[in-house]
Design an enzyme around this catalytic site. Structure first.
Site, PDB file in Angstrom:
ATOM      1  N   SER A  17     -18.484  10.870  -0.282  1.00 64.02           N
ATOM      2  CA  SER A  17     -18.199  12.439  -0.415  1.00 64.02           C
ATOM      3  C   SER A  17     -19.371  13.238  -0.975  1.00 64.02           C
ATOM      4  O   SER A  17     -19.546  14.234  -0.761  1.00 64.02           O
ATOM      5  CB  SER A  17     -16.905  12.653  -1.428  1.00 64.02           C
ATOM      6  OG  SER A  17     -15.845  12.168  -0.730  1.00 64.02           O
ATOM      7  N   LYS A  66      -5.469   8.936  -8.787  1.00 62.02           N
ATOM      8  CA  LYS A  66      -4.762   9.975  -8.062  1.00 62.02           C
ATOM      9  C   LYS A  66      -3.429  10.216  -8.558  1.00 62.02           C
ATOM     10  O   LYS A  66      -2.979  11.355  -8.839  1.00 62.02           O
ATOM     11  CB  LYS A  66      -4.441   9.804  -6.671  1.00 62.02           C
ATOM     12  CG  LYS A  66      -5.729   9.943  -5.826  1.00 62.02           C
ATOM     13  CD  LYS A  66      -5.598   9.765  -4.417  1.00 62.02           C
ATOM     14  CE  LYS A  66      -6.867   9.836  -3.869  1.00 62.02           C
ATOM     15  NZ  LYS A  66      -6.885   9.393  -2.420  1.00 62.02           N
ATOM     16  N   ASN A  87      -5.564  14.800  -5.608  1.00 62.84           N
ATOM     17  CA  ASN A  87      -7.020  14.406  -5.294  1.00 62.84           C
ATOM     18  C   ASN A  87      -8.100  15.355  -5.334  1.00 62.84           C
ATOM     19  O   ASN A  87      -9.063  15.475  -5.222  1.00 62.84           O
ATOM     20  CB  ASN A  87      -7.010  13.859  -3.883  1.00 62.84           C
ATOM     21  CG  ASN A  87      -6.972  15.190  -2.708  1.00 62.84           C
ATOM     22  OD1 ASN A  87      -6.295  16.074  -2.942  1.00 62.84           O
ATOM     23  ND2 ASN A  87      -7.563  14.856  -1.508  1.00 62.84           N
ATOM     24  N   ASP A 102      -5.133  15.173   0.769  1.00 67.97           N
ATOM     25  CA  ASP A 102      -5.121  13.908   1.581  1.00 67.97           C
ATOM     26  C   ASP A 102      -4.075  14.409   2.999  1.00 67.97           C
ATOM     27  O   ASP A 102      -4.222  14.062   3.988  1.00 67.97           O
ATOM     28  CB  ASP A 102      -4.572  12.860   0.989  1.00 67.97           C
ATOM     29  CG  ASP A 102      -5.963  12.515   0.194  1.00 67.97           C
ATOM     30  OD1 ASP A 102      -6.968  12.424   0.434  1.00 67.97           O
ATOM     31  OD2 ASP A 102      -5.446  11.465  -0.930  1.00 67.97           O
ATOM     32  N   GLY A 127       1.663  -0.234   3.927  1.00 62.47           N
ATOM     33  CA  GLY A 127       1.175   0.335   2.491  1.00 62.47           C
ATOM     34  C   GLY A 127       2.196   1.094   1.874  1.00 62.47           C
ATOM     35  O   GLY A 127       2.765   1.826   2.802  1.00 62.47           O
ATOM     36  N   ALA A 128       2.004   1.005   0.749  1.00 62.19           N
ATOM     37  CA  ALA A 128       2.908   1.989   0.008  1.00 62.19           C
ATOM     38  C   ALA A 128       2.132   2.565  -1.403  1.00 62.19           C
ATOM     39  O   ALA A 128       2.875   2.842  -2.264  1.00 62.19           O
ATOM     40  CB  ALA A 128       4.456   1.359  -0.378  1.00 62.19           C
ATOM     41  N   ARG A 152       3.520  -5.198   1.221  1.00 65.49           N
ATOM     42  CA  ARG A 152       3.449  -6.601   0.470  1.00 65.49           C
ATOM     43  C   ARG A 152       4.292  -6.723  -0.795  1.00 65.49           C
ATOM     44  O   ARG A 152       5.102  -7.732  -0.884  1.00 65.49           O
ATOM     45  CB  ARG A 152       2.104  -6.779  -0.068  1.00 65.49           C
ATOM     46  CG  ARG A 152       1.715  -8.229  -0.618  1.00 65.49           C
ATOM     47  CD  ARG A 152       0.141  -8.258  -1.001  1.00 65.49           C
ATOM     48  NE  ARG A 152      -0.169  -7.166  -1.920  1.00 65.49           N
ATOM     49  CZ  ARG A 152      -1.524  -6.942  -2.426  1.00 65.49           C
ATOM     50  NH1 ARG A 152      -2.404  -7.858  -1.828  1.00 65.49           N
ATOM     51  NH2 ARG A 152      -1.871  -6.122  -3.156  1.00 65.49           N
ATOM     52  N   LEU A 230      -6.615   4.408   8.111  1.00 67.08           N
ATOM     53  CA  LEU A 230      -7.350   5.266   7.089  1.00 67.08           C
ATOM     54  C   LEU A 230      -8.928   4.928   6.586  1.00 67.08           C
ATOM     55  O   LEU A 230      -9.432   5.444   5.811  1.00 67.08           O
ATOM     56  CB  LEU A 230      -6.279   5.446   5.920  1.00 67.08           C
ATOM     57  CG  LEU A 230      -5.360   6.889   6.011  1.00 67.08           C
ATOM     58  CD1 LEU A 230      -4.736   7.001   7.426  1.00 67.08           C
ATOM     59  CD2 LEU A 230      -4.368   6.600   4.918  1.00 67.08           C
TER      60      LEU A 230
HETATM   61  P1  NAP Z   1      -3.608   2.085  -3.416  1.00 64.19           P
HETATM   62  O1  NAP Z   1      -2.783   3.083  -4.006  1.00 64.19           O
HETATM   63  O2  NAP Z   1      -4.368   1.019  -4.098  1.00 64.19           O
HETATM   64  O3  NAP Z   1      -2.421   1.322  -2.604  1.00 64.19           O
HETATM   65  C1  NAP Z   1      -3.004   0.162  -1.599  1.00 64.19           C
HETATM   66  C2  NAP Z   1      -1.881  -0.533  -0.811  1.00 64.19           C
HETATM   67  O4  NAP Z   1      -2.313  -1.348  -0.183  1.00 64.19           O
HETATM   68  C3  NAP Z   1      -0.660  -0.894  -1.491  1.00 64.19           C
HETATM   69  O5  NAP Z   1       0.620  -0.637  -0.940  1.00 64.19           O
HETATM   70  C4  NAP Z   1      -0.994  -2.521  -1.447  1.00 64.19           C
HETATM   71  O6  NAP Z   1       0.070  -3.317  -1.629  1.00 64.19           O
HETATM   72  C5  NAP Z   1      -1.552  -2.482  -0.159  1.00 64.19           C
HETATM   73  N1  NAP Z   1      -2.531  -3.731  -0.054  1.00 64.19           N
HETATM   74  C6  NAP Z   1      -3.832  -3.791  -0.824  1.00 64.19           C
HETATM   75  N2  NAP Z   1      -4.260  -5.003  -0.436  1.00 64.19           N
HETATM   76  C7  NAP Z   1      -3.701  -5.701   0.518  1.00 64.19           C
HETATM   77  C8  NAP Z   1      -3.500  -6.982   1.075  1.00 64.19           C
HETATM   78  N3  NAP Z   1      -4.606  -7.739   0.840  1.00 64.19           N
HETATM   79  N4  NAP Z   1      -2.735  -7.338   1.829  1.00 64.19           N
HETATM   80  C9  NAP Z   1      -1.667  -6.376   1.943  1.00 64.19           C
HETATM   81  N5  NAP Z   1      -1.549  -5.314   1.598  1.00 64.19           N
HETATM   82  C10 NAP Z   1      -2.248  -4.824   0.513  1.00 64.19           C
HETATM   83  O7  NAP Z   1      -4.822   2.579  -2.322  1.00 64.19           O
HETATM   84  P2  NAP Z   1      -4.724   4.046  -1.615  1.00 64.19           P
HETATM   85  O8  NAP Z   1      -5.344   5.146  -2.258  1.00 64.19           O
HETATM   86  O9  NAP Z   1      -3.465   4.226  -1.124  1.00 64.19           O
HETATM   87  O10 NAP Z   1      -5.803   3.663  -0.371  1.00 64.19           O
HETATM   88  C11 NAP Z   1      -5.495   2.852   0.636  1.00 64.19           C
HETATM   89  C12 NAP Z   1      -6.648   2.818   1.652  1.00 64.19           C
HETATM   90  O11 NAP Z   1      -6.584   4.181   2.002  1.00 64.19           O
HETATM   91  C13 NAP Z   1      -8.080   2.824   1.063  1.00 64.19           C
HETATM   92  O12 NAP Z   1      -8.938   1.920   1.891  1.00 64.19           O
HETATM   93  C14 NAP Z   1      -8.665   4.088   1.030  1.00 64.19           C
HETATM   94  O13 NAP Z   1     -10.039   4.291   1.134  1.00 64.19           O
HETATM   95  C15 NAP Z   1      -7.744   4.479   2.197  1.00 64.19           C
HETATM   96  N6  NAP Z   1      -7.938   6.341   2.091  1.00 64.19           N
HETATM   97  C16 NAP Z   1      -8.522   6.911   3.199  1.00 64.19           C
HETATM   98  C17 NAP Z   1      -8.589   8.354   3.018  1.00 64.19           C
HETATM   99  C18 NAP Z   1      -9.395   9.117   4.187  1.00 64.19           C
HETATM  100  O14 NAP Z   1      -9.470  10.197   3.949  1.00 64.19           O
HETATM  101  N7  NAP Z   1      -9.576   8.336   5.238  1.00 64.19           N
HETATM  102  C19 NAP Z   1      -8.022   8.841   2.190  1.00 64.19           C
HETATM  103  C20 NAP Z   1      -7.043   8.312   0.991  1.00 64.19           C
HETATM  104  C21 NAP Z   1      -7.098   6.841   1.309  1.00 64.19           C
HETATM  105  P3  NAP Z   1       1.009  -3.732  -3.068  1.00 64.19           P
HETATM  106  O15 NAP Z   1       1.787  -2.587  -3.211  1.00 64.19           O
HETATM  107  O16 NAP Z   1       1.467  -5.042  -2.785  1.00 64.19           O
HETATM  108  O17 NAP Z   1      -0.309  -3.743  -4.218  1.00 64.19           O
END
Ligand code: NAP
Length: 287
Positions: A17, A66, A87, A102, A127-128, A152, A230
């Site tokens: 960013s 966030k 965000n 987002d 994911g959640a 998960r 993502l």
């Molecule tokens: P977060 O709030 O930490 O949530 C992560 C999610 O992934 C949770 O549901 C978690 O499950 C699950 N997870 C993590 N490791 C796992 C594994 N090894 N096996 C199975 N499930 C797993 O993160 P977030 O903010 O949502 O971001 C998620 C991803 O999206 C990141 O890689 C981030 O960089 C990307 N993202 C991209 C953009 C974009 O503009 N492209 C914007 C936002 C986010 P549990 O609930 O079981 O922990």
């Protein structure tokens, strides 16, 4: 007088960013510096109080804050309230307002870069967490017919499903919403009839413990679906490679990253974001 936009998160070393926001400020000849403020949780409140200084225009908030910043703001705007995540912060005369760009960035990339119209379709969200909340809300607003959330930790998927159901009165949409556990037999059944799969987990992300992994085995991916990852680093993730092998269309997370950043830029500056230049710089920053 020079102004500042901060990026607050932890850790921040791999963020792209700063590069694409700085080039957008330069394009408009704005004397604004985009600064990475890597802060541990105990430092978050202090960081938010520093955003109230007259030289600060606002901030981007990223993992893992966030949701945590919500109670530290003076107001949370429509959209961010329903998503439950902020965000982008805009600072005006000592007052901090929270936005979520987002969801808008996700939808724009889905339509313009993925050439996919969500209305009437069936989506599976992996994911959640924070990103899944924005994606679920955006898909619902866009008129998706069904959303299946697979996570998960099942209770987090259920909590997100409840939150989306609660938002139905705001979005005036009524999709079927399901929460399911992260199990192989669940994947095969849920994915069989879906049009869109969105990976909202960090699985496959560079520099993480799951670098090189995919959340899905290619044989579960329907050939007529769009697979949207993502994760944007690397640009071509193991999930996208598997989806191509299965004959599916693919979309990576880079376009969403730039579009959400462009919406933030427009909130801080009131000027049109130079998307093409921002996209080019973001692409150059990534492998
Ligand atoms: P977060 O709030 O930490 O949530 C992560 C999610 O992934 C949770 O549901 C978690 O499950 C699950 N997870 C993590 N490791 C796992 C594994 N090894 N096996 C199975 N499930 C797993 O993160 P977030 O903010 O949502 O971001 C998620 C991803 O999206 C990141 O890689 C981030 O960089 C990307 N993202 C991209 C953009 C974009 O503009 N492209 C914007 C936002 C986010 P549990 O609930 O079981 O922990």
């Amino acid at each position: 007088m020079s102004q500042i936009v901060a990026l607050i998160g932890y850790p921040l070393k791999h963020s792209v960013s700063p590069a694409f926001q700085q080039v957008a400020f330069a394009y408009h000849r704005l004397d604004i510096h985009y600064e990475a403020w890597e802060r541990e949780p105990f430092q978050l409140e202090r960081a938010l109080s520093l955003l109230r200084q007259p030289t600060v225009l606002g901030a981007n908030i990223t993992i893992p804050y966030k949701e945590a910043v919500l109670p530290l703001l003076d107001e949370v705007r429509e959209g961010a309230i329903q998503v439950g995540a902020v965000n982008t912060i805009v600072h005006r005369r000592g007052k901090l307002s929270g936005y979520n760009t987002d969801a808008g960035g996700f939808l724009r990339a889905l339509r313009e870069n993925g050439n996919f119209e969500p209305r009437g379709g069936r989506a599976v969200i992996l994911g959640a967490g924070g990103a899944a909340r924005g994606v679920g809300f955006a898909l619902m607003q866009a008129g998706i017919k069904s959303i299946t959330i697979i996570n998960r930790t099942l209770h987090r998927a259920e909590a997100l499903a409840t939150c989306l159901q609660d938002a139905m009165s705001v979005t005036k949409q009524n999709p079927e919403i399901k929460a399911l556990p992260w199990e192989e037999n669940i994947f095969s059944e849920a994915l069989a009839s879906c049009h869109l799969v969105v990976n909202c987990t960090p699985i496959g992300m560079k520099h993480s413990s799951t670098e090189g992994d995919s959340p899905l085995t290619a044989r579960f991916i329907p050939s007529d679906a769009l697979v949207y990852d993502l994760v944007y680093n690397p640009v071509d993730t193991p999930l996208l490679q598997g989806a191509r092998e299965a004959g599916a269309r693919t979309l990576g997370g880079l376009a969403m990253l730039v579009y959400q950043g462009a919406l933030s830029f427009e909130l801080w500056t009131g000027k049109k974001a130079p998307i093409d230049i921002m996209m080019k710089v973001a692409r150059e920053e990534l492998p």
